[in-house]
Design a protein around this motif. Sequence first.
Motif, mmCIF file in Angstrom:
data_model
loop_
_atom_site.group_PDB
_atom_site.id
_atom_site.type_symbol
_atom_site.label_atom_id
_atom_site.label_comp_id
_atom_site.label_asym_id
_atom_site.label_seq_id
_atom_site.Cartn_x
_atom_site.Cartn_y
_atom_site.Cartn_z
ATOM 1 N N GLU A 41 0.975 -1.607 -0.221
ATOM 2 C CA GLU A 41 0.247 0.177 -0.020
ATOM 3 C C GLU A 41 0.925 0.598 -0.008
ATOM 4 O O GLU A 41 1.319 1.104 1.303
ATOM 5 N N PRO A 42 0.965 1.783 -1.212
ATOM 6 C CA PRO A 42 1.891 3.200 -0.792
ATOM 7 C C PRO A 42 0.975 3.939 -0.065
ATOM 8 O O PRO A 42 0.284 4.461 -0.234
ATOM 9 N N GLY A 43 1.707 4.937 0.381
ATOM 10 C CA GLY A 43 2.160 5.994 1.026
ATOM 11 C C GLY A 43 1.418 5.907 2.645
ATOM 12 O O GLY A 43 0.683 6.215 3.506
ATOM 13 N N ALA A 44 1.144 3.957 2.522
ATOM 14 C CA ALA A 44 0.200 3.576 4.236
ATOM 15 C C ALA A 44 1.294 4.824 5.459
ATOM 16 O O ALA A 44 2.096 4.252 5.453
ATOM 17 N N VAL A 124 5.068 6.126 10.981
ATOM 18 C CA VAL A 124 5.745 6.329 10.324
ATOM 19 C C VAL A 124 5.456 5.537 9.093
ATOM 20 O O VAL A 124 4.614 4.813 8.986
ATOM 21 N N GLU A 125 5.040 6.379 7.989
ATOM 22 C CA GLU A 125 5.127 6.292 6.804
ATOM 23 C C GLU A 125 5.854 5.182 6.501
ATOM 24 O O GLU A 125 6.833 5.434 6.146
ATOM 25 N N SER A 126 5.087 4.267 5.853
ATOM 26 C CA SER A 126 6.249 2.837 4.705
ATOM 27 C C SER A 126 5.135 2.038 3.898
ATOM 28 O O SER A 126 4.072 2.148 3.907
ATOM 29 N N GLY A 127 6.003 1.980 2.910
ATOM 30 C CA GLY A 127 5.679 1.309 1.906
ATOM 31 C C GLY A 127 5.589 0.046 1.160
ATOM 32 O O GLY A 127 5.639 -1.147 0.469
ATOM 33 N N LEU A 128 5.647 -0.971 3.308
ATOM 34 C CA LEU A 128 6.399 -2.355 2.692
ATOM 35 C C LEU A 128 5.032 -3.062 3.543
ATOM 36 O O LEU A 128 4.741 -4.137 3.238
ATOM 37 N N PHE A 129 3.743 -2.646 3.567
ATOM 38 C CA PHE A 129 3.100 -3.036 3.948
ATOM 39 C C PHE A 129 1.889 -3.153 3.412
ATOM 40 O O PHE A 129 1.168 -2.249 2.357
#
Length: 154
Positions: A41-44, A124-129
Amino acid sequence: MAEEPGRWIAFDGSRLALDDDDDGGGRRFQADARCFEGKAEPGALANVCALTDDDARIPFDDPLVQQLRRDVLAWWVPLLGDSFVCFSTLALDESHCAGAITVVREPSRLGEDPAARLFPATLVESGLFSAVLPPAGPVIERYAGAPWPAGGFG
């Protein structure tokens, strides 16, 4: 042999990384592997309720962790609605919890995160999930060695 239900991630207090992509910085936690299996999910936004201190741990059998799992099922995930991406406790080993992560598309309800009762939250902004369907209730029991809600009998 059954596939491991968790994925190791690292948190340095301000940044999350998949452990195999990390340069060695940060504390290692095991999160529900399903949170990383789909399209990211970008910008999650990840509400990381954990500390980098190695002593910050609570037994999974502690009533605080038991209540967290009940609250996630009873009101937290439904409250987040369409903003919800995924949730995972953070396991250190088979018996110790080091916090939890709630991942959302927008942060308006994160001040109510029940996991912040365990450890302070860091956004934390993260594109990992990737998106994972909310856990089905009412089961709150864990499978040995698996971060909740992951796991199953092999």
